[in-house]
Design an enzyme around this catalytic site. Structure first.
Site, mmCIF file in Angstrom:
data_model
loop_
_atom_site.group_PDB
_atom_site.id
_atom_site.type_symbol
_atom_site.label_atom_id
_atom_site.label_comp_id
_atom_site.label_asym_id
_atom_site.label_seq_id
_atom_site.Cartn_x
_atom_site.Cartn_y
_atom_site.Cartn_z
ATOM 1 N N ARG A 59 0.838 -1.210 0.000
ATOM 2 C CA ARG A 59 0.000 0.000 0.000
ATOM 3 C C ARG A 59 0.869 1.256 0.000
ATOM 4 N NH1 ARG A 59 -1.719 1.787 4.595
ATOM 5 N NH2 ARG A 59 -2.398 -0.198 5.447
ATOM 6 N N TYR A 112 -12.817 18.650 -15.662
ATOM 7 C CA TYR A 112 -13.320 17.289 -15.886
ATOM 8 C C TYR A 112 -14.560 17.041 -15.009
ATOM 9 C CZ TYR A 112 -13.218 12.175 -15.888
ATOM 10 O OH TYR A 112 -13.543 10.850 -15.989
ATOM 11 N N ASP A 184 -4.126 20.142 -13.848
ATOM 12 C CA ASP A 184 -4.402 18.832 -14.431
ATOM 13 C C ASP A 184 -3.889 18.875 -15.875
ATOM 14 O OD1 ASP A 184 -5.537 16.670 -15.810
ATOM 15 O OD2 ASP A 184 -7.367 16.685 -14.597
ATOM 16 N N LYS A 209 -5.231 7.830 -19.400
ATOM 17 C CA LYS A 209 -5.457 8.416 -20.717
ATOM 18 C C LYS A 209 -4.203 8.342 -21.589
ATOM 19 C CE LYS A 209 -9.434 9.291 -18.851
ATOM 20 N NZ LYS A 209 -9.791 10.600 -18.316
HETATM 21 C C1 LIG Z 1 -10.190 11.037 -17.127
HETATM 22 C C2 LIG Z 1 -9.761 12.294 -16.518
HETATM 23 C C3 LIG Z 1 -9.624 12.411 -15.135
HETATM 24 C C4 LIG Z 1 -9.946 11.261 -14.196
HETATM 25 O O1 LIG Z 1 -9.102 10.176 -14.403
HETATM 26 P P1 LIG Z 1 -9.535 8.653 -14.049
HETATM 27 O O2 LIG Z 1 -8.285 7.900 -14.298
HETATM 28 O O3 LIG Z 1 -10.662 8.297 -14.962
HETATM 29 O O4 LIG Z 1 -9.972 8.647 -12.634
HETATM 30 C C5 LIG Z 1 -9.194 13.625 -14.632
HETATM 31 N N1 LIG Z 1 -8.932 14.657 -15.418
HETATM 32 C C6 LIG Z 1 -9.063 14.595 -16.759
HETATM 33 C C7 LIG Z 1 -8.749 15.788 -17.580
HETATM 34 C C8 LIG Z 1 -9.483 13.411 -17.359
HETATM 35 O O5 LIG Z 1 -9.617 13.354 -18.686
#
Ligand SMILES: *Cc1c(COP(=O)(O)O)cnc(C)c1O
Length: 399
Positions: A59, A112, A184, A209
């Site tokens: 963890r 998001y 982000d 992504k």
């Molecule tokens: C998909 C996404 C998230 C969240 O990510 P997960 O891996 O699905 O939890 C956050 N910010 C952006 C810009 C995203 O495209």
């Protein structure tokens, strides 16, 4: 050669791996072991209190996961990185590390969908004041930040209408107000944009992504200074949103081709955006690489290329979306993005499914908006595919 002189593609392939290789293997092993064995009680103790390098329990840390963190860290030019089970875990754990009841956070309306839910549903429940400014209105953000806030949270380009915020300008506003500035960078990718070099404190990715790139592993990561990342790591190791070693391996492997994939995705997005602009059924095309994009100049200044994400609004709204999308042969109709396959979806079923149609309208997201995550296919085939799908809808409209 120091890391500074090595180009990004070489880093994507080589960075962060060497110290984790064993038995002469050329690839990082997937270490599934949950715990680690110590014959020497003093050594065990030293590792446990962080005096000596090593691993205690899955963890907290894991060698495969650390190799992934090291690669991202180097690509983002950060001192440190720590990872999470998902991108949302990275975002929520990072915010929870720093925000306390009574604190104030400033952000934008276009984050998001999941992040927006944290802002509108969960943070207010903990007596944290959330101020969401009009995305792209730099003066409004500066004015709110100047009133005082603990965190300034940004996302650029945004999901799904790819709006751009000036990172350097916002980093200065945050610094002047003593706020922690978080970006982000999921859409930007470390190939196109390095927010830390523009003055922000922390950079977050949904590794699910573009970093992983193959839509087969969930993950998240945050990069920044040792001091900040150590605090976030401590929150995560106790609260438990740890990245799985297999997901870390798949993402690490995906990242070796990050620069190649992103290069092709950017080229495809630019060509597809221009093609879509020529279509009668298309009302609007949103892509920061287009000169018609309201913040094209800022994008040009802070991004090396404009990314693989674009969106467009079709005439006829939801009905046209319903007719058009099933006709595409080379696109998944799915909630994911950043994968090698082109992926399409309406904002109302993907990024902003958590919102009501009124909330989406308030965010400037038309019901006929289609988000496209360009894959690495040959562009001629992508355009031909969209062309036959449009033809089908146009023919149906004429009868
Ligand atoms: C998909 C996404 C998230 C969240 O990510 P997960 O891996 O699905 O939890 C956050 N910010 C952006 C810009 C995203 O495209």
């Amino acid at each position: 050669m120091s890391n500074d002189n090595i180009k990004v593609g070489t880093k994507a392939v080589w960075a962060g791996e060497k110290e984790y290789l064993v038995h002469g293997a050329t690839q990082v092993p997937v270490v599934l072991s949950v715990a680690y064995n110590y014959d020497d009680m003093d050594e065990w103790y030293d590792v446990a209190i962080g005096k000596k390098k090593g691993h205690i329990y899955g963890r907290n840390t894991n060698p495969t996961v650390q190799a992934f963190e090291d690669k991202v860290k180097i690509l983002e030019g950060a001192e440190a990185a720590t990872s999470f089970s998902t991108g949302m875990a990275a975002i929520s754990n990072t915010l929870s590390t720093f925000l306390l009841p009574g604190d104030r956070i400033v952000s934008i309306k276009d984050t998001y969908g999941g992040t927006n839910k944290i802002f509108t549903e969960f943070l207010p429940r903990q007596q944290i004041e959330v101020v969401l400014c009009e995305t792209g209105n730099h003066e409004a953000i500066e004015a709110e930040v100047a009133k005082g806030c603990k965190v300034l949270y940004l996302e650029t380009p945004t999901n799904p209408t790819v709006k751009i915020t000036d990172i350097e300008r916002m980093a200065k506003a945050g610094r002047d107000a003593g706020a922690l500035v978080i970006v982000d960078n999921t859409f930007g990718t470390p190939i196109n944009q390095n927010p830390l070099s523009l003055g922000v404190d922390l950079v977050i990715h949904s590794a699910t992504k573009f970093l992983g790139g193959h839509a087969d592993a969930l993950g998240g990561v945050v990069c920044g200074s040792h001091e900040l990342v150590e605090k976030i790591y401590h929150f995560r190791e106790i609260n438990g949103a740890t990245m799985d070693p297999m997901a870390a391996y798949l993402t690490l492997r995906g990242m070796k081709t990050l620069h190649l994939r992103v290069r092709q995705q950017c080229a495809n997005a630019m060509a597809l955006a221009k093609y879509l602009q020529s279509k009668g059924l298309v009302e609007d095309v949103y892509y920061p690489g287009l000169e018609t994009h309201p913040n094209h100049e800022i994008a040009k200044k802070q991004m090396k290329d404009f990314g693989g994400m674009l969106s467009f609004a079709v005439k006829g709204g939801v009905d046209t979306v319903r007719d058009l999308l099933p006709k595409l042969q080379f696109a998944n109709r799915a909630a994911n993005l950043g994968a090698v396959e082109t992926t399409v979806g309406p904002a109302r079923t993907t990024s902003h499914v958590e919102c009501t149609s009124e909330e989406r309208a308030a965010m400037g997201i038309p019901e006929g908006l289609i988000r496209v995550s360009c894959g690495i296919e040959d562009i001629e085939d992508l355009i031909a595919d969209f062309e036959q799908a449009f033809q089908h809808v146009e023919n149906a409209l004429q009868v």
